[in-house]
Design a protein around this motif. Structure first.
Motif, PDB file in Angstrom:
ATOM      1  N   ARG A  90       0.891  -1.482   0.035  1.00  0.00           N
ATOM      2  CA  ARG A  90      -0.119   0.147  -0.103  1.00  0.00           C
ATOM      3  C   ARG A  90       0.562   1.251   0.083  1.00  0.00           C
ATOM      4  O   ARG A  90       0.662   2.654  -0.257  1.00  0.00           O
ATOM      5  CB  ARG A  90      -1.294   0.267   1.438  1.00  0.00           C
ATOM      6  N   ARG A  91       1.763   1.456   0.837  1.00  0.00           N
ATOM      7  CA  ARG A  91       2.751   2.688   1.184  1.00  0.00           C
ATOM      8  C   ARG A  91       3.966   2.690  -0.409  1.00  0.00           C
ATOM      9  O   ARG A  91       3.439   3.740  -1.352  1.00  0.00           O
ATOM     10  CB  ARG A  91       3.328   2.188   2.194  1.00  0.00           C
ATOM     11  N   THR A  92       3.813   1.903  -1.574  1.00  0.00           N
ATOM     12  CA  THR A  92       4.923   1.643  -2.626  1.00  0.00           C
ATOM     13  C   THR A  92       3.406   2.335  -3.192  1.00  0.00           C
ATOM     14  O   THR A  92       3.921   3.195  -4.387  1.00  0.00           O
ATOM     15  CB  THR A  92       5.460   0.309  -2.608  1.00  0.00           C
ATOM     16  N   ARG A 133       3.183   5.601  -3.987  1.00  0.00           N
ATOM     17  CA  ARG A 133       3.870   6.707  -4.256  1.00  0.00           C
ATOM     18  C   ARG A 133       4.778   6.564  -5.328  1.00  0.00           C
ATOM     19  O   ARG A 133       4.193   7.905  -6.099  1.00  0.00           O
ATOM     20  CB  ARG A 133       5.648   5.795  -3.318  1.00  0.00           C
TER      21      ARG A 133
END
Length: 285
Positions: free
Chosen positions: A175-177, A180
């Motif tokens: 989710r974080r990547t 980005r």
């Protein structure tokens, strides 16, 4: 959170667009098309309405809306890919109302000036576009629509929710990547990604639009295994591009997630919203 295919994120293959179309259509907030049809009929009556479809691609949005808007409409499809536009015109749905619907297509770079293209529009619509554009693009888009006094119907915009029915320790990393990756410039300025619906709603509110927002989530299970494979593969590649040091972990996550959906062990919801803006009160400011 649609996978950018190919990697530049602003152009999409015909195969991917075809694969996602059934999911897009069944997930949409169907009532908003009805509200848009009522608005066009009430405001323009028997005269022909002009509907502009931005980023029309291979015509999925046209195929969804044409039988639902009714009335007498001049459709104008804008996209940067001539081959996809040709397919959109060729595959436009046929029906008894065809004499009342005229369809034209034009190659148009969405980085160009929007106001001249949207002048004279009664409804401006787009599907699965908003997360690719910048805040400045949204501002220029809404200004152009407000100047034309055009209604706005923007469908299938990601809102950041990505939820599997089970938990994998690598979900948070992916989710974080992905977040980005969604924020990188895809040719239309720093992309808004999941922030796009909020930015559009704020911009429409400032220009005096009456706004209706409804969910249009994708619900993916074993019956959608081919779509799930393409989607998760795209997420895998995007995540690795942002975090190559975790490539092995991300590949393993993708394999497990694809297999889990294919076997029915897991299912997936991808959050989207549809937004309808109707010009009503006088613009503010």
């Amino acid at each position: 959170m649609k996978a950018p295919l190919p990697a530049d994120g602003s152009r999409f293959t015909g195969d991917w667009l075809s694969l996602r179309e059934a999911m897009d259509h069944r997930s949409r907030a169907h009532g908003l098309a009805g509200f848009a049809a009522h608005h066009l009929a009430a405001r323009y009556g028997p005269r022909r309405a002009r509907v502009i479809d931005l980023g029309a691609g291979s015509g999925s949005n046209l195929r969804y809306l044409k039988p639902r808007l009714g009335g007498r409409i001049d459709w104008h499809l804008l996209d940067q890919d001539r081959d996809l536009l040709n397919a959109a015109v060729r595959d436009a749905p046929k029906g008894a109302e065809d004499d009342d619907h005229h369809i034209a297509a034009e190659v148009f770079d969405l980085r160009g000036p929007l106001a001249p293209r949207l002048a004279g529009a009664d409804l401006v619509t787009a599907s699965a576009l908003l997360d690719l554009v910048s805040a400045d693009w949204v501002s220029r888009f809404v200004d152009a629509c407000a100047t034309a006094r055009a209604a706005v119907l923007i469908a299938v915009s990601i809102d950041g929710r990505l939820e599997f029915t089970d938990v994998d320790p690598s979900d948070a990393l992916v989710r974080r990547t992905l977040a980005r990756d969604q924020a990188r410039d895809k040719g239309l300025g720093p992309a808004l990604g999941a922030a796009a619906p909020g930015v559009l709603i704020d911009a429409l509110t400032r220009r005096g639009y009456a706004i209706t927002v409804q969910p249009s989530d994708w619900h993916i299970d074993a019956t959608d295994a081919a779509l799930a494979r393409a989607l998760i593969t795209g997420w895998r590649d995007a995540a690795i591009s942002q975090c190559p040091a975790e490539a092995g972990r991300i590949r393993g996550w993708a394999e497990q997630r694809i297999d889990g959906i294919a076997t029915g062990a897991s299912a997936l919801r991808v959050g989207h919203v549809d937004i309808l803006g109707l010009p009503g009160r006088e613009p503010l400011g």
